[in-house]
Write a protein that holds these residues in place. Structure first.
Motif, PDB file in Angstrom:
ATOM      1  N   LYS A 123       1.069  -1.281   0.001  1.00 16.85           N
ATOM      2  CA  LYS A 123       0.271  -0.025  -0.040  1.00 16.85           C
ATOM      3  C   LYS A 123       0.891   1.266  -0.208  1.00 16.85           C
ATOM      4  O   LYS A 123       0.568   2.192  -0.825  1.00 16.85           O
ATOM      5  CB  LYS A 123      -0.775   0.041   1.136  1.00 16.85           C
ATOM      6  N   ALA A 124       1.914   1.073   0.786  1.00 16.26           N
ATOM      7  CA  ALA A 124       2.855   2.370   0.933  1.00 16.26           C
ATOM      8  C   ALA A 124       3.532   2.648  -0.406  1.00 16.26           C
ATOM      9  O   ALA A 124       3.573   3.655  -0.988  1.00 16.26           O
ATOM     10  CB  ALA A 124       3.980   2.233   1.982  1.00 16.26           C
ATOM     11  N   ASP A 125       3.797   1.515  -1.185  1.00 13.91           N
ATOM     12  CA  ASP A 125       4.558   1.484  -2.510  1.00 13.91           C
ATOM     13  C   ASP A 125       3.485   2.248  -3.608  1.00 13.91           C
ATOM     14  O   ASP A 125       4.048   3.376  -4.367  1.00 13.91           O
ATOM     15  CB  ASP A 125       5.139   0.471  -3.086  1.00 13.91           C
ATOM     16  N   GLU A 126       2.121   1.882  -3.178  1.00 17.60           N
ATOM     17  CA  GLU A 126       1.246   2.517  -4.095  1.00 17.60           C
ATOM     18  C   GLU A 126       0.990   3.908  -3.976  1.00 17.60           C
ATOM     19  O   GLU A 126       0.961   4.719  -4.894  1.00 17.60           O
ATOM     20  CB  GLU A 126       0.017   1.744  -3.911  1.00 17.60           C
ATOM     21  N   LEU A 127       0.936   4.118  -2.615  1.00 18.34           N
ATOM     22  CA  LEU A 127       0.974   5.547  -2.311  1.00 18.34           C
ATOM     23  C   LEU A 127       1.913   6.702  -2.786  1.00 18.34           C
ATOM     24  O   LEU A 127       1.939   7.642  -3.069  1.00 18.34           O
ATOM     25  CB  LEU A 127       0.410   5.807  -0.902  1.00 18.34           C
ATOM     26  N   LEU A 128       3.183   6.125  -2.616  1.00 17.52           N
ATOM     27  CA  LEU A 128       4.551   6.969  -2.922  1.00 17.52           C
ATOM     28  C   LEU A 128       4.397   7.092  -4.285  1.00 17.52           C
ATOM     29  O   LEU A 128       4.723   8.287  -5.073  1.00 17.52           O
ATOM     30  CB  LEU A 128       5.672   6.073  -2.809  1.00 17.52           C
ATOM     31  N   GLU A 129       3.784   5.970  -5.322  1.00 21.65           N
ATOM     32  CA  GLU A 129       3.619   6.508  -6.685  1.00 21.65           C
ATOM     33  C   GLU A 129       2.610   7.474  -6.652  1.00 21.65           C
ATOM     34  O   GLU A 129       2.833   8.372  -7.626  1.00 21.65           O
ATOM     35  CB  GLU A 129       3.050   5.035  -7.367  1.00 21.65           C
ATOM     36  N   ARG A 130       1.780   7.388  -6.061  1.00 21.61           N
ATOM     37  CA  ARG A 130       0.318   8.320  -6.312  1.00 21.61           C
ATOM     38  C   ARG A 130       0.822   9.689  -5.852  1.00 21.61           C
ATOM     39  O   ARG A 130       0.367  10.629  -6.548  1.00 21.61           O
ATOM     40  CB  ARG A 130      -0.778   7.815  -5.324  1.00 21.61           C
ATOM     41  N   VAL A 131       1.637   9.802  -4.966  1.00 20.26           N
ATOM     42  CA  VAL A 131       1.907  11.268  -4.460  1.00 20.26           C
ATOM     43  C   VAL A 131       3.258  11.577  -5.464  1.00 20.26           C
ATOM     44  O   VAL A 131       3.891  12.686  -5.343  1.00 20.26           O
ATOM     45  CB  VAL A 131       1.969  11.515  -3.080  1.00 20.26           C
ATOM     46  N   GLY A 132       3.865  10.650  -6.350  1.00 22.65           N
ATOM     47  CA  GLY A 132       5.238  11.290  -7.145  1.00 22.65           C
ATOM     48  C   GLY A 132       6.296  11.160  -6.469  1.00 22.65           C
ATOM     49  O   GLY A 132       7.134  11.909  -6.873  1.00 22.65           O
ATOM     50  N   LEU A 133       6.479  10.302  -5.341  1.00 26.59           N
ATOM     51  CA  LEU A 133       7.604  10.213  -4.557  1.00 26.59           C
ATOM     52  C   LEU A 133       8.157   8.862  -4.432  1.00 26.59           C
ATOM     53  O   LEU A 133       8.657   8.634  -3.224  1.00 26.59           O
ATOM     54  CB  LEU A 133       7.530  10.798  -3.189  1.00 26.59           C
ATOM     55  N   PRO A 134       7.948   7.853  -5.102  1.00 22.53           N
ATOM     56  CA  PRO A 134       8.808   6.271  -5.089  1.00 22.53           C
ATOM     57  C   PRO A 134       9.992   6.590  -4.511  1.00 22.53           C
ATOM     58  O   PRO A 134      10.527   5.565  -3.958  1.00 22.53           O
ATOM     59  CB  PRO A 134       8.176   5.809  -6.174  1.00 22.53           C
ATOM     60  N   ASP A 135      10.761   7.465  -5.103  1.00 18.82           N
ATOM     61  CA  ASP A 135      12.240   7.294  -4.834  1.00 18.82           C
ATOM     62  C   ASP A 135      12.568   7.737  -3.408  1.00 18.82           C
ATOM     63  O   ASP A 135      13.831   7.680  -2.991  1.00 18.82           O
ATOM     64  CB  ASP A 135      13.124   8.232  -5.850  1.00 18.82           C
ATOM     65  N   LYS A 136      11.634   8.328  -2.695  1.00 20.75           N
ATOM     66  CA  LYS A 136      11.849   8.786  -1.186  1.00 20.75           C
ATOM     67  C   LYS A 136      11.519   7.859  -0.358  1.00 20.75           C
ATOM     68  O   LYS A 136      11.743   8.093   1.060  1.00 20.75           O
ATOM     69  CB  LYS A 136      10.947  10.038  -0.925  1.00 20.75           C
TER      70      LYS A 136
END
Ligand code: ADP
Ligand code: MG
Length: 247
Positions: A123-136
């Protein structure tokens, strides 16, 4: 989107005083599923107190709040169970500084045993994608800009799959160049049908994204209208004056 679906939150004659000083003076309103409600008003008018009352972070002095038809002001109910359905985003982000971004997002669902670590991680990975910050994912909050911190704070609130998101001036602490990226995430969230109550000074957001705008002054809602009507044909004299200063 002006869905006017089912009533999600019903506020009945909400009153709040601090040491005899009346801050909320009998607010009554309804928030419907899928609505985006902007709350504007002068500093000190009770906007934060109103928002914080919706999840009982402030305990009302009088009045009732029904959330999904349950009276959450009833001392017998388990407020934590209801709070889980209410996401909150603050002006000051309130991220845990000693946890990574991903740990921040996973913490509540895992601690409350609503998800396994694996589910929460996905879920966290999905949300990081969604807010445009997967690299963080593995960065610590201290390494992020204000705009990035707020996008993570939004992701963290969304990790609980809330039924409503409350925002208290989410862009007020940001440098001007970072306001847009946060508003953009909020706008995308609104377009997913999320119910949102947003205290804000961003009149553009209120006008373009909200379905309804509330003007709070003197501890009460002085105007409640669709944005077009609210901004082009304000009725309350204090709202007229307020708009003449901020627009
Ligand atoms: P706004 O968000 O519109 O600026 P607030 O809801 O923060 O307004 O505050 C409204 C009034 O309530 C202010 O006069 C503030 O000083 C007072 N107030 C808010 N929280 C507290 C508190 N915990 N104790 C005492 N007074 C408070
Ligand atoms: Mg405030």
């Amino acid at each position: 989107m002006n869905t006017k679906g089912e009533v999600l939150i019903q506020v009945q004659n909400l009153q709040k005083s601090f040491d005899g000083h009346v801050v909320l003076d009998g607010i009554s309103t309804e928030i419907h599923k899928g609505e985006v409600v902007a709350v504007i008003g002068p500093s000190g008018s009770g906007k934060s107190t109103f928002l914080r009352s919706l999840n009982l972070m402030e305990e009302p002095t009088d009045g009732k709040i029904l959330f999904e038809n349950v009276d959450i002001t009833d001392p017998k109910i388990d407020i934590n169970r209801h709070r889980q359905k209410i996401g909150m985003v603050f002006q000051q982000f309130n991220l845990f500084p000693h946890k990574t971004v991903k740990e921040n997002i996973m913490l509540a669902p895992v601690t409350l045993k609503l998800m396994s670590r694996e589910e929460a991680s996905q879920k966290a990975d999905e949300l990081l994608e969604r807010v445009g910050l997967p690299d963080k994912a593995n960065a610590y909050p201290g390494r992020l800009s204000g705009g990035q911190k707020q996008r993570i704070a939004i992701a963290r609130a969304l990790a609980m799959n809330p039924d409503v998101m409350l925002f208290d001036e989410p862009t007020s602490a940001l440098d001007p160049e970072m306001v847009g990226e946060v508003l953009e995430i909020m706008k995308e969230l609104a377009h997913t049908g999320m119910t949102m109550v947003v205290v804000t000074h961003e009149m553009g957001f209120a006008r373009e994204v909200a379905n309804r705008v509330l003007f709070v002054d003197g501890g009460n809602i002085q105007e409640d209208a669709e944005p077009q009507e609210f901004f082009s044909n304000p009725k309350n004299p204090r709202l007229k004056e307020f708009l003449s200063k901020v627009l």
